[in-house]
Design an enzyme around this catalytic site. Sequence first.
Site, PDB file in Angstrom:
ATOM      1  N   LYS A   1       0.825  -1.216   0.000  1.00  0.00           N
ATOM      2  CA  LYS A   1       0.000   0.000   0.000  1.00  0.00           C
ATOM      3  C   LYS A   1       0.861   1.270   0.000  1.00  0.00           C
ATOM      4  CE  LYS A   1      -2.807   3.200   0.367  1.00  0.00           C
ATOM      5  NZ  LYS A   1      -4.129   3.608   0.605  1.00  0.00           N
TER       6      LYS A   1
ATOM      7  N   CYS B   1      -2.993  11.223   1.800  1.00  0.00           N
ATOM      8  CA  CYS B   1      -2.404   9.925   1.455  1.00  0.00           C
ATOM      9  C   CYS B   1      -1.027  10.083   0.837  1.00  0.00           C
ATOM     10  CB  CYS B   1      -3.320   9.198   0.494  1.00  0.00           C
ATOM     11  SG  CYS B   1      -5.007   9.173   1.082  1.00  0.00           S
TER      12      CYS B   1
HETATM   13  N1  SAJ Z   1      -1.495  15.441  -8.576  1.00  0.00           N
HETATM   14  C1  SAJ Z   1      -0.677  16.162  -9.419  1.00  0.00           C
HETATM   15  N2  SAJ Z   1      -0.420  15.663 -10.664  1.00  0.00           N
HETATM   16  C2  SAJ Z   1      -0.948  14.485 -11.091  1.00  0.00           C
HETATM   17  C3  SAJ Z   1      -1.764  13.736 -10.221  1.00  0.00           C
HETATM   18  C4  SAJ Z   1      -2.020  14.235  -8.964  1.00  0.00           C
HETATM   19  O1  SAJ Z   1      -0.180  17.251  -9.081  1.00  0.00           O
HETATM   20  O2  SAJ Z   1      -0.678  14.109 -12.233  1.00  0.00           O
HETATM   21  C5  SAJ Z   1      -1.777  15.936  -7.215  1.00  0.00           C
HETATM   22  C6  SAJ Z   1      -3.266  16.165  -6.930  1.00  0.00           C
HETATM   23  O3  SAJ Z   1      -3.684  17.401  -7.387  1.00  0.00           O
HETATM   24  C7  SAJ Z   1      -3.305  16.030  -5.425  1.00  0.00           C
HETATM   25  C8  SAJ Z   1      -2.251  14.971  -5.131  1.00  0.00           C
HETATM   26  O4  SAJ Z   1      -1.419  14.934  -6.283  1.00  0.00           O
HETATM   27  O5  SAJ Z   1      -2.922  17.223  -4.776  1.00  0.00           O
HETATM   28  C9  SAJ Z   1      -2.786  13.573  -4.865  1.00  0.00           C
HETATM   29  O6  SAJ Z   1      -3.936  13.313  -5.669  1.00  0.00           O
HETATM   30  P1  SAJ Z   1      -4.239  11.929  -6.384  1.00  0.00           P
HETATM   31  O7  SAJ Z   1      -5.477  12.125  -7.167  1.00  0.00           O
HETATM   32  O8  SAJ Z   1      -3.054  11.463  -7.129  1.00  0.00           O
HETATM   33  O9  SAJ Z   1      -4.398  10.890  -5.207  1.00  0.00           O
HETATM   34  P2  SAJ Z   1      -5.243  10.864  -3.825  1.00  0.00           P
HETATM   35  O10 SAJ Z   1      -4.332  11.334  -2.723  1.00  0.00           O
HETATM   36  O11 SAJ Z   1      -6.546  11.550  -3.959  1.00  0.00           O
HETATM   37  O12 SAJ Z   1      -5.507   9.292  -3.663  1.00  0.00           O
HETATM   38  C10 SAJ Z   1      -4.398   8.403  -3.587  1.00  0.00           C
HETATM   39  C11 SAJ Z   1      -4.596   7.253  -4.587  1.00  0.00           C
HETATM   40  N3  SAJ Z   1      -3.354   6.511  -4.745  1.00  0.00           N
HETATM   41  C12 SAJ Z   1      -2.825   6.232  -5.964  1.00  0.00           C
HETATM   42  O13 SAJ Z   1      -3.334   6.611  -7.000  1.00  0.00           O
HETATM   43  C13 SAJ Z   1      -1.601   5.397  -5.989  1.00  0.00           C
HETATM   44  C14 SAJ Z   1      -5.721   6.329  -4.114  1.00  0.00           C
HETATM   45  O14 SAJ Z   1      -5.831   5.197  -4.955  1.00  0.00           O
HETATM   46  C15 SAJ Z   1      -5.462   5.889  -2.661  1.00  0.00           C
HETATM   47  O15 SAJ Z   1      -6.514   5.069  -2.189  1.00  0.00           O
HETATM   48  C16 SAJ Z   1      -5.402   7.115  -1.802  1.00  0.00           C
HETATM   49  O16 SAJ Z   1      -4.294   7.914  -2.257  1.00  0.00           O
HETATM   50  C17 SAJ Z   1      -5.212   6.686  -0.359  1.00  0.00           C
HETATM   51  O17 SAJ Z   1      -6.169   6.813   0.411  1.00  0.00           O
HETATM   52  O18 SAJ Z   1      -4.154   6.177  -0.010  1.00  0.00           O
END
Ligand code: SAJ
Length: 408
Positions: free
Chosen positions: A203, A257
């Site tokens: 995870k 996360c």
């Molecule tokens: N972000 C970027 N660029 C990107 C993708 C995301 O700047 O290309 C930023 C987002 O704006 C945000 C942060 O990253 O601030 C995280 O967002 P996210 O959409 O990537 O992820 P989370 O935190 O909402 O959810 C993650 C997910 N993990 C993965 O994709 C590996 C989700 O599947 C998990 O269940 C969750 O963390 C968790 O609870 O652990």
Amino acid sequence: MSKINVIGLGYIGLPTALMFASHGVEVVGTDYNAELVNTLRAGKTTFDEKGLDELFANALNCGIEFSTEYISTDMYIVAVPTPYDKKSKKIDPCYVVAAVKKVMEVCPKGATVVLESTVSPGTMDRFVRPIIEENGFVIGQDINLVHAPERIIPGNMVYELEHNSRTIGADDKAIGEKVKELYKSFCQGEIVVTDIRTAEMTKVVENTYRDINIAFANELAKICRSDNMDVYEIIRIANKHPRVNILTPGPGVGGHCISVDPWFLVGDYPGLANIILAARKINDSMPEFVLKRISAIMREHGITDPAKVGIYGMTYKENVDDIRESPTMQMLECMQKHLAHGVKVYDPYVTKDIVENQYHDFDKFLNDVEIVVIMVGHDEIKAADEKLKGKLILDTRNVCKLEGVYKL
Ligand code: SAJ
């Protein structure tokens, strides 16, 4: 099987409890926050999430109950927060420990305790097993221990709960298979049964992988900015390569996360988690990078009054209402240090007053500012090009289609 008791009714526990209840499992959801429990009992959800209200209505019809008390039953699912200690960078397991202690007070012999919260590898051994043993139970004989980390993404939680694959870590394969059957009541994805340590590590690795990949995109944005290249065009073209898939640069990585879990590895494996640490530092540096971009634009246009700057978006990403660790909140903190008081702030998803000069009306907000800094790509701003005409725009999410927009 009798009822399951889901402990912690936050972003993970609530949808999980509702999903089980909607699929024929008897559920009691427990949270120590009486206000939250009362809200749920009054028939209202506690956060915005696509499909959650419908799922909630279904679960209520199926008889889900909410309580501040733990119940005596043979299946517990614990989904409480796991913050990290900002100094040591190690996990702070206080909520997990408190929840498991409470479970021990009421659970009968033979019960299974499933931890869904994300934890650093070894947390079950170091913090959870001792609590069970201190209560006179023999693990594997009196109490079964399982780690089933959640994987759902805010913004698409309900869909992902049903469709993602999952990992179930258990000491005993047979118990793992039993818990797998339970999750199969709603989960259509593949469910892999493994041991607890592997589930813990997997995870954290998943979220760390994403953090590192976002950091790469953010580093590219900085390199391209320093030499006047268009990072978005470069990524767009590079991604046409069959083995390249670069993520999107942005104002930083927020949420509870991805901006937290990699620290578990840094804290527990100092000297080994080097790329991971570098990625964390790059992502954490982005709000300040945006601040420097704002200052540069203000200088270029002879604007000195911070009150002319409007920050659009406070949540950690688009179309959610969660502001935990959000880049905007980090940037506002940084602004305070630079004494840039007076900036205006607006987010359609944040209805409570949280910061100074916060607006609750989009048009009024736009009317009162000269520079709009897009920190979050909510659907509202994506559809607002007409309204944004005539403003100076810094678009950190690359969502605005107007000419002359400043990018990261
Ligand atoms: N972000 C970027 N660029 C990107 C993708 C995301 O700047 O290309 C930023 C987002 O704006 C945000 C942060 O990253 O601030 C995280 O967002 P996210 O959409 O990537 O992820 P989370 O935190 O909402 O959810 C993650 C997910 N993990 C993965 O994709 C590996 C989700 O599947 C998990 O269940 C969750 O963390 C968790 O609870 O652990």
